[in-house]
Design a protein around this motif. Structure first.
Motif, mmCIF file in Angstrom:
data_model
loop_
_atom_site.group_PDB
_atom_site.id
_atom_site.type_symbol
_atom_site.label_atom_id
_atom_site.label_comp_id
_atom_site.label_asym_id
_atom_site.label_seq_id
_atom_site.Cartn_x
_atom_site.Cartn_y
_atom_site.Cartn_z
ATOM 1 N N TYR A 1 44.649 50.432 44.761
ATOM 2 C CA TYR A 1 44.225 49.311 43.911
ATOM 3 C C TYR A 1 45.084 49.291 42.648
ATOM 4 C CZ TYR A 1 41.507 46.043 41.227
ATOM 5 O OH TYR A 1 41.130 44.943 40.500
ATOM 6 N N THR A 2 45.473 48.080 42.228
ATOM 7 C CA THR A 2 46.215 47.886 40.992
ATOM 8 C C THR A 2 45.271 47.291 39.966
ATOM 9 O OG1 THR A 2 48.257 47.508 42.221
ATOM 10 C CG2 THR A 2 48.214 46.775 39.927
ATOM 11 N N PHE A 3 45.116 47.975 38.850
ATOM 12 C CA PHE A 3 44.247 47.499 37.775
ATOM 13 C C PHE A 3 44.972 46.409 36.989
ATOM 14 C CE2 PHE A 3 42.607 51.743 38.671
ATOM 15 C CZ PHE A 3 41.257 51.466 38.794
ATOM 16 N N ASN A 4 44.409 45.190 36.991
ATOM 17 C CA ASN A 4 45.058 44.050 36.356
ATOM 18 C C ASN A 4 44.472 43.661 35.014
ATOM 19 O OD1 ASN A 4 46.916 43.612 38.469
ATOM 20 N ND2 ASN A 4 45.302 42.663 39.670
ATOM 21 N N GLU A 5 43.336 44.241 34.644
ATOM 22 C CA GLU A 5 42.736 43.910 33.353
ATOM 23 C C GLU A 5 42.114 45.171 32.754
ATOM 24 O OE1 GLU A 5 38.797 41.715 33.706
ATOM 25 O OE2 GLU A 5 39.669 41.300 35.673
ATOM 26 N N PRO A 6 42.123 45.269 31.419
ATOM 27 C CA PRO A 6 41.531 46.444 30.779
ATOM 28 C C PRO A 6 40.005 46.374 30.801
ATOM 29 C CG PRO A 6 42.288 44.896 29.117
ATOM 30 C CD PRO A 6 42.707 44.334 30.458
#
Length: 180
Positions: free
Chosen positions: A148-153
């Motif tokens: 999974y790529t984290f796109n938002e903090p």
């Protein structure tokens, strides 16, 4: 390995089914020539063949587009791009998660190695808005890999999606994702 075998068998069965449909459609046109109203029916069957062909193209295109976006790892892709990903150990145990490390940056792709020490659990990753963004199973004696790529903090939550006992509702963990 088993995934590739199942995929290959599925493709062969789908191809066989498509060939049977095509054979029936072509055979239907040949028997219609003898009927009095054959030209009307033949026209309708030609339209049906074109619509069937269009449906095949749309379904194959949709499957090709969506299957490539699944967050699961195949054996071939795991070895080629594992260097660029942050490995994360996610271990389930009634009724808690052990996730190490549990802090990441926006844009970072992580590779969760999910397992369990006791019973089956459902590993579900929720974004800060509490919308599920990825999931897999945590099973004893087996490691599922989920990228999974984290796109938002923000604070991401991990919840168990598989009923695992009386304190199932308490089985949560938090992952912190910073902007930089």
């Amino acid at each position: 390995m088993i995934q590739e075998v199942v995929w290959g068998v599925s493709i062969v069965l789908m191809g066989t089914l498509a060939a049977v449909f095509a054979w029936v459609a072509i055979g239907a046109n040949a028997t219609l020539a003898d009927a009095d109203y054959g030209s009307v029916i033949a026209s309708a069957y030609r339209l049906r063949i074109w619509l069937f062909g269009l449906a095949i193209i749309v379904l194959v295109g949709a499957n090709y587009d969506t299957l490539g976006k699944l967050p699961y790892v195949s054996n071939m892709s795991a070895s080629s791009s594992a260097k660029a990903m942050q490995p994360v150990e996610a271990v389930a145990e009634q009724w808690s998660w052990s996730i190490k490390p549990a802090a990441f940056r926006v844009g970072e792709t992580v590779e969760f190695h999910v397992t369990s020490t006791d019973v089956n659990h459902g590993f579900a990753l929720y974004n800060p808005d509490m919308r599920i963004v990825a999931q897999t199973q945590a099973m004893p004696g087996y490691i599922n890999v989920l990228r999974y790529t984290f796109n938002e903090p923000g604070a991401y939550r991990v919840l168990c999606l598989e009923y695992c006992g009386v304190a199932h509702h308490e089985m949560t963990a938090e992952i912190k994702v910073s902007a930089h």
